[in-house]
Enzyme design. Structure first.
Site, mmCIF file in Angstrom:
data_model
loop_
_atom_site.group_PDB
_atom_site.id
_atom_site.type_symbol
_atom_site.label_atom_id
_atom_site.label_comp_id
_atom_site.label_asym_id
_atom_site.label_seq_id
_atom_site.Cartn_x
_atom_site.Cartn_y
_atom_site.Cartn_z
ATOM 1 N N ASP A 144 0.848 -1.181 0.000
ATOM 2 C CA ASP A 144 0.000 0.000 0.000
ATOM 3 C C ASP A 144 0.891 1.240 0.000
ATOM 4 O OD1 ASP A 144 -2.952 1.023 0.603
ATOM 5 O OD2 ASP A 144 -1.569 2.207 1.819
ATOM 6 N N ASN A 177 -2.806 12.927 -3.690
ATOM 7 C CA ASN A 177 -3.937 13.353 -4.516
ATOM 8 C C ASN A 177 -4.415 14.750 -4.137
ATOM 9 O OD1 ASN A 177 -4.413 11.357 -6.431
ATOM 10 N ND2 ASN A 177 -5.631 10.108 -5.043
ATOM 11 N N GLU A 235 -4.796 2.269 -4.075
ATOM 12 C CA GLU A 235 -3.327 2.323 -4.097
ATOM 13 C C GLU A 235 -2.700 1.047 -3.542
ATOM 14 O OE1 GLU A 235 -4.668 4.608 -0.341
ATOM 15 O OE2 GLU A 235 -5.369 4.193 -2.375
#
Length: 313
Positions: free
Chosen positions: A178, A186, A221
């Site tokens: 991860d 983002n 992710e």
């Protein structure tokens, strides 16, 4: 095109070759049906054939039937039969055998060109269908952004690999990866930058895993690595190499370089068993623990012992 011609008459072969080669075709010439079959069944064989109906070895109908008996996945060969037979029953027999077209002996060069154009159109249409089918298959099995296997395929492959490992009593380890603080990436740089980071991370993972290791995008992710014939100790080394590749160099976006780290949770069949659900839960728990311990590390979930590998500070 590459075209195979098969006829035991040397004059017919010479006329065919003299007609086809000036049109830009590459001609493979044989004298009997047995050699024709051998030439059409090998890898990279011509996809169009002009066959005499009556010839030594296997006749034209036998060649047709043999070619049509192959699996659907085999490349299609368009077959034109050269024949002096003109009866309707003969034509029906040839069509039933799998012939695509006919050319009467003695053949007319202009008619041959027309029939070749028909065959070329059929083959080009089939090629486009195959390409469209392959594109649909790829879209159904791969993640659109990263090009990695999608969640469905990597989980299906995990089940298959676990069945194989159980039969052979081999170890298998999975790694759940991860990207750390990805939401912040983002929020700070925008979703386009986030997509670029995911793509670059996927490429770095692919370049670090070994031949035979399997990688898929698990969701968001998160990435799932399936490591066949790999125990927990070996998997730690693989996962830490991947971790170092992700965090070692900033990812260069159009206007900025972004430093990204990743955390990993491992689960091995030696500790958990060969149940996919249990392995995934254990790997997810180990990943959560890696995050809790400070991120940018590899953590192995084990009932008896815990292993953690952290980036050297």
């Amino acid at each position: 095109m590459r075209i195979l011609i098969a006829d035991d008459d040397p004059i017919t072969r010479r006329l065919l070759k003299g007609t086809l080669e000036p049109l830009g075709h590459e001609v493979v010439s044989v004298t009997n049906g047995t050699d024709a079959l051998e030439g059409l069944l090998r890898d990279g064989a011509p996809q169009l054939a002009v066959l005499d109906w009556m010839m030594p070895g296997a006749d034209g109908l036998t060649v047709c039937r043999t070619m049509r008996a192959r699996p659907d996945s085999a490349p299609y060969v368009y077959i034109i039969l050269l024949t002096a037979k003109v009866g309707k029953a003969d034509m029906v027999e040839a069509l039933d055998a799998g012939a695509d077209d006919f050319l009467m002996k003695p053949f007319d060069a202009m008619e041959l060109r027309v029939r070749l154009h028909s065959g070329e159109r059929v083959l080009n249409f089939q090629k486009r269908l195959i390409e469209a089918k392959e594109a649909l298959r790829y879209q159904a099995t791969h993640d659109n952004l990263t090009g990695l296997w999608n969640r469905g395929l990597v989980l299906e492959t995990l089940d298959q690999q676990l069945s194989r490992a159980r039969r052979s009593n081999d170890p298998l380890t999975i790694a759940m990866a991860d990207l750390d603080h990805f939401k912040l990436t983002n929020d700070t740089y925008g979703h386009a930058a986030g997509d670029a980071v995911l793509l670059e991370a996927a490429q770095r993972i692919k370049h670090q895993v070994r031949e035979g290791d399997l990688v898929g995008r698990y969701g968001g992710e998160e990435f799932l690595l399936v490591l066949p014939s790999t125990d927990a100790h070996q998997a730690l080394q693989v996962a830490d190499r991947v971790r170092a590749a992700i965090s070692g160099t900033p990812m260069r976006l159009p206007n900025v370089a972004v430093s990204i780290t990743a955390s990993f949770g491992l689960a091995s069949t030696a500790d958990i068993g060969y149940d996919a659900t249990a392995l995934l839960q254990a790997a997810d728990t180990a990943l959560y623990e890696a995050k809790a311990l400070g991120r940018d590390r590899v953590h192995t979930s084990c009932p008896v012992r815990q292993h953690t590998v952290q980036m050297a500070q």
